[in-house]
Design a protein around this motif. Structure first.
Motif, PDB file in Angstrom:
ATOM      1  N   LEU A 117       0.754  -1.223  -0.027  1.00  0.00           N
ATOM      2  CA  LEU A 117       0.062   0.100  -0.030  1.00  0.00           C
ATOM      3  C   LEU A 117       0.741   1.259  -0.104  1.00  0.00           C
ATOM      4  O   LEU A 117       1.626   1.411   0.760  1.00  0.00           O
ATOM      5  CB  LEU A 117      -0.858   0.082   1.444  1.00  0.00           C
ATOM      6  CG  LEU A 117      -1.736   1.328   1.319  1.00  0.00           C
ATOM      7  CD1 LEU A 117      -2.877   1.335   0.291  1.00  0.00           C
ATOM      8  CD2 LEU A 117      -2.336   1.403   2.922  1.00  0.00           C
ATOM      9  N   VAL A 118       0.589   2.236  -1.139  1.00  0.00           N
ATOM     10  CA  VAL A 118       1.539   3.071  -1.181  1.00  0.00           C
ATOM     11  C   VAL A 118       0.620   4.362  -0.769  1.00  0.00           C
ATOM     12  O   VAL A 118      -0.243   4.548  -1.536  1.00  0.00           O
ATOM     13  CB  VAL A 118       2.335   3.302  -2.440  1.00  0.00           C
ATOM     14  CG1 VAL A 118       3.048   4.625  -2.788  1.00  0.00           C
ATOM     15  CG2 VAL A 118       3.184   2.104  -2.779  1.00  0.00           C
ATOM     16  N   VAL A 119       1.006   5.509  -0.021  1.00  0.00           N
ATOM     17  CA  VAL A 119       0.322   6.703   0.383  1.00  0.00           C
ATOM     18  C   VAL A 119       1.046   7.756  -0.082  1.00  0.00           C
ATOM     19  O   VAL A 119       2.400   7.780   0.699  1.00  0.00           O
ATOM     20  CB  VAL A 119      -0.265   6.455   1.786  1.00  0.00           C
ATOM     21  CG1 VAL A 119      -1.099   7.746   1.880  1.00  0.00           C
ATOM     22  CG2 VAL A 119      -1.080   5.230   1.809  1.00  0.00           C
ATOM     23  N   ASP A 120       0.827   8.787  -0.819  1.00  0.00           N
ATOM     24  CA  ASP A 120       1.517   9.987  -1.038  1.00  0.00           C
ATOM     25  C   ASP A 120       1.134  10.927   0.020  1.00  0.00           C
ATOM     26  O   ASP A 120       0.261  10.838   0.997  1.00  0.00           O
ATOM     27  CB  ASP A 120       1.254  10.427  -2.316  1.00  0.00           C
ATOM     28  CG  ASP A 120      -0.005  10.967  -2.755  1.00  0.00           C
ATOM     29  OD1 ASP A 120      -0.794  11.261  -2.011  1.00  0.00           O
ATOM     30  OD2 ASP A 120      -0.317  11.111  -4.074  1.00  0.00           O
ATOM     31  N   PRO A 121       1.677  12.227  -0.088  1.00  0.00           N
ATOM     32  CA  PRO A 121       1.355  13.390   0.948  1.00  0.00           C
ATOM     33  C   PRO A 121       0.048  13.856   0.889  1.00  0.00           C
ATOM     34  O   PRO A 121      -0.284  14.449   2.010  1.00  0.00           O
ATOM     35  CB  PRO A 121       2.587  14.297   0.664  1.00  0.00           C
ATOM     36  CG  PRO A 121       3.564  13.675  -0.311  1.00  0.00           C
ATOM     37  CD  PRO A 121       2.844  12.388  -0.770  1.00  0.00           C
ATOM     38  N   LEU A 122      -0.612  13.540  -0.250  1.00  0.00           N
ATOM     39  CA  LEU A 122      -2.036  13.976  -0.372  1.00  0.00           C
ATOM     40  C   LEU A 122      -3.018  13.173   0.220  1.00  0.00           C
ATOM     41  O   LEU A 122      -4.120  13.086  -0.127  1.00  0.00           O
ATOM     42  CB  LEU A 122      -2.157  14.721  -1.693  1.00  0.00           C
ATOM     43  CG  LEU A 122      -1.358  15.942  -2.246  1.00  0.00           C
ATOM     44  CD1 LEU A 122      -1.544  16.380  -3.404  1.00  0.00           C
ATOM     45  CD2 LEU A 122      -1.409  16.931  -1.087  1.00  0.00           C
ATOM     46  N   GLY A 123      -2.571  12.082   0.606  1.00  0.00           N
ATOM     47  CA  GLY A 123      -3.539  10.936   0.941  1.00  0.00           C
ATOM     48  C   GLY A 123      -3.837   9.924  -0.138  1.00  0.00           C
ATOM     49  O   GLY A 123      -4.769   8.898  -0.055  1.00  0.00           O
ATOM     50  N   GLU A 124      -3.266  10.246  -1.448  1.00  0.00           N
ATOM     51  CA  GLU A 124      -3.762   9.318  -2.421  1.00  0.00           C
ATOM     52  C   GLU A 124      -2.886   7.928  -2.450  1.00  0.00           C
ATOM     53  O   GLU A 124      -2.017   7.917  -2.004  1.00  0.00           O
ATOM     54  CB  GLU A 124      -3.227   9.823  -4.017  1.00  0.00           C
ATOM     55  CG  GLU A 124      -3.800  11.152  -4.233  1.00  0.00           C
ATOM     56  CD  GLU A 124      -5.456  11.050  -4.479  1.00  0.00           C
ATOM     57  OE1 GLU A 124      -5.787  10.114  -5.015  1.00  0.00           O
ATOM     58  OE2 GLU A 124      -6.221  11.811  -4.034  1.00  0.00           O
ATOM     59  N   THR A 125      -3.533   6.739  -2.754  1.00  0.00           N
ATOM     60  CA  THR A 125      -3.288   5.466  -2.571  1.00  0.00           C
ATOM     61  C   THR A 125      -3.150   4.867  -3.726  1.00  0.00           C
ATOM     62  O   THR A 125      -3.915   4.949  -4.535  1.00  0.00           O
ATOM     63  CB  THR A 125      -4.077   4.948  -1.418  1.00  0.00           C
ATOM     64  OG1 THR A 125      -5.602   4.368  -2.055  1.00  0.00           O
ATOM     65  CG2 THR A 125      -4.194   5.550  -0.029  1.00  0.00           C
ATOM     66  N   GLU A 126      -2.234   3.776  -3.713  1.00  0.00           N
ATOM     67  CA  GLU A 126      -2.169   2.848  -4.800  1.00  0.00           C
ATOM     68  C   GLU A 126      -1.695   1.146  -4.064  1.00  0.00           C
ATOM     69  O   GLU A 126      -1.107   1.385  -3.267  1.00  0.00           O
ATOM     70  CB  GLU A 126      -1.020   3.098  -5.682  1.00  0.00           C
ATOM     71  CG  GLU A 126      -0.814   2.146  -6.932  1.00  0.00           C
ATOM     72  CD  GLU A 126       0.526   2.600  -7.711  1.00  0.00           C
ATOM     73  OE1 GLU A 126       0.568   1.900  -8.737  1.00  0.00           O
ATOM     74  OE2 GLU A 126       1.198   3.550  -7.522  1.00  0.00           O
ATOM     75  N   LEU A 127      -2.501   0.415  -4.607  1.00  0.00           N
ATOM     76  CA  LEU A 127      -2.297  -0.871  -4.052  1.00  0.00           C
ATOM     77  C   LEU A 127      -1.576  -1.882  -5.183  1.00  0.00           C
ATOM     78  O   LEU A 127      -2.123  -1.794  -6.239  1.00  0.00           O
ATOM     79  CB  LEU A 127      -3.621  -1.588  -3.461  1.00  0.00           C
ATOM     80  CG  LEU A 127      -3.788  -2.988  -2.814  1.00  0.00           C
ATOM     81  CD1 LEU A 127      -3.168  -2.518  -1.335  1.00  0.00           C
ATOM     82  CD2 LEU A 127      -5.050  -3.484  -2.589  1.00  0.00           C
ATOM     83  N   ILE A 128      -0.547  -2.094  -4.520  1.00  0.00           N
ATOM     84  CA  ILE A 128       0.404  -3.071  -5.872  1.00  0.00           C
ATOM     85  C   ILE A 128       0.638  -4.500  -5.111  1.00  0.00           C
ATOM     86  O   ILE A 128       0.914  -4.640  -3.961  1.00  0.00           O
ATOM     87  CB  ILE A 128       1.733  -2.315  -5.686  1.00  0.00           C
ATOM     88  CG1 ILE A 128       1.781  -1.045  -6.425  1.00  0.00           C
ATOM     89  CG2 ILE A 128       2.551  -3.022  -6.813  1.00  0.00           C
ATOM     90  CD1 ILE A 128       2.901  -0.064  -6.053  1.00  0.00           C
ATOM     91  N   GLU A 129       0.551  -5.533  -6.028  1.00  0.00           N
ATOM     92  CA  GLU A 129       0.670  -6.710  -5.706  1.00  0.00           C
ATOM     93  C   GLU A 129       1.833  -7.246  -6.353  1.00  0.00           C
ATOM     94  O   GLU A 129       2.155  -7.015  -7.431  1.00  0.00           O
ATOM     95  CB  GLU A 129      -0.213  -7.614  -5.946  1.00  0.00           C
ATOM     96  CG  GLU A 129      -1.802  -7.441  -5.341  1.00  0.00           C
ATOM     97  CD  GLU A 129      -2.835  -8.337  -5.667  1.00  0.00           C
ATOM     98  OE1 GLU A 129      -2.468  -9.526  -6.224  1.00  0.00           O
ATOM     99  OE2 GLU A 129      -3.841  -8.035  -5.366  1.00  0.00           O
ATOM    100  N   HIS A 130       2.843  -7.939  -5.585  1.00  0.00           N
ATOM    101  CA  HIS A 130       4.100  -8.624  -5.989  1.00  0.00           C
ATOM    102  C   HIS A 130       3.918  -9.913  -5.668  1.00  0.00           C
ATOM    103  O   HIS A 130       3.951 -10.573  -4.572  1.00  0.00           O
ATOM    104  CB  HIS A 130       5.387  -7.936  -4.931  1.00  0.00           C
ATOM    105  CG  HIS A 130       5.522  -6.514  -4.762  1.00  0.00           C
ATOM    106  ND1 HIS A 130       5.828  -5.768  -5.961  1.00  0.00           N
ATOM    107  CD2 HIS A 130       5.014  -5.557  -4.068  1.00  0.00           C
ATOM    108  CE1 HIS A 130       5.896  -4.571  -5.664  1.00  0.00           C
ATOM    109  NE2 HIS A 130       5.167  -4.352  -4.633  1.00  0.00           N
ATOM    110  N   ASP A 131       4.094 -10.646  -6.703  1.00  0.00           N
ATOM    111  CA  ASP A 131       3.996 -12.361  -6.809  1.00  0.00           C
ATOM    112  C   ASP A 131       5.713 -12.793  -6.512  1.00  0.00           C
ATOM    113  O   ASP A 131       6.395 -12.446  -7.248  1.00  0.00           O
ATOM    114  CB  ASP A 131       3.732 -12.591  -8.316  1.00  0.00           C
ATOM    115  CG  ASP A 131       3.258 -13.989  -8.250  1.00  0.00           C
ATOM    116  OD1 ASP A 131       3.452 -14.676  -7.039  1.00  0.00           O
ATOM    117  OD2 ASP A 131       2.935 -14.891  -9.258  1.00  0.00           O
ATOM    118  N   ARG A 132       5.714 -13.466  -5.648  1.00  0.00           N
ATOM    119  CA  ARG A 132       6.771 -14.138  -5.149  1.00  0.00           C
ATOM    120  C   ARG A 132       7.020 -15.389  -5.851  1.00  0.00           C
ATOM    121  O   ARG A 132       8.088 -16.027  -6.007  1.00  0.00           O
ATOM    122  CB  ARG A 132       6.851 -14.298  -3.658  1.00  0.00           C
ATOM    123  CG  ARG A 132       7.280 -13.478  -3.007  1.00  0.00           C
ATOM    124  CD  ARG A 132       7.212 -13.427  -1.110  1.00  0.00           C
ATOM    125  NE  ARG A 132       5.853 -13.627  -0.816  1.00  0.00           N
ATOM    126  CZ  ARG A 132       5.636 -14.312   0.466  1.00  0.00           C
ATOM    127  NH1 ARG A 132       6.376 -15.106   0.832  1.00  0.00           N
ATOM    128  NH2 ARG A 132       4.519 -14.512   0.773  1.00  0.00           N
TER     129      ARG A 132
END
Length: 182
Positions: free
Chosen positions: A165-180
């Motif tokens: 879960l990546v959150v920037d200073p303005l609160g915008e989020t991005e959900l990223i999945e990493h396959d192991r």
């Protein structure tokens, strides 16, 4: 009457049929593994990260509405929400008065890793607590609408996917999945 095969026409041998059946079985087993137990684990991990993000958004909105700072203390296996009191200059756990923002223990096997400015933050473990006297939330949700930018990685023993879960200073989020992978 005897039947004769036309030249150039022949049937499948037993070995050819067995090879096809084995290939179909292998493909079916692979699909079952990908959609079976592992996918339930992956969905559980995604759900844990989504829940954290929803609660973070609610706390962020509450900070803006009430004009106060809220902090999130993240540990390897849990997280908790705190409200800052400028008069006493202390953080108070919000879960005492508000069940929505109670401390959340993660399911066994799930571990969090917090990164800020592309560097991993050493997270305290639950047994390192000092009774809440020196709470130091890593993530701040400010009344001005700003948020401490961060990336939260969640991994689980029962899943071959890590969720970020990546959150920037303005609160915008991005959900990223990493396959192991397997």
């Amino acid at each position: 009457m005897t039947s004769r095969r036309a030249s150039g026409q022949r049937g499948f041998t037993l070995i050819e049929i067995m090879v096809v059946v084995i290939m179909i079985g292998f493909i079916a087993a692979t699909i079952m593994v990908k959609t079976g137990a592992f996918s339930k684990g992956e969905e559980n991990l995604r759900e844990q990260v989504r829940r954290f993000n929803v609660l973070r958004n609610l706390a962020w909105e509450q900070a803006q509405i009430e004009g106060r700072s809220i902090g999130i203390q993240i540990e390897t296996d849990r997280y908790a929400f705190y409200s800052y009191d400028p008069l006493t200059r202390q953080w108070t756990e919000m879960g005492v008065d508000n069940d929505l923002f109670r401390s959340r223990e993660l399911e066994a096997g799930i571990e969090l890793d917090l990164r800020m400015e592309n560097q991993s933050v050493e997270l305290p473990k639950a047994d390192e607590e000092d009774g809440g006297l020196n709470v130091n939330p890593q993530v701040l949700l400010l009344a001005s609408g700003e948020v401490t930018p961060f990336a939260l990685y969640a991994r689980a023993d029962f899943s071959d996917v890590d969720v970020e879960l990546v959150v920037d200073p303005l609160g915008e989020t991005e959900l990223i999945e990493h396959d192991r992978g397997f």
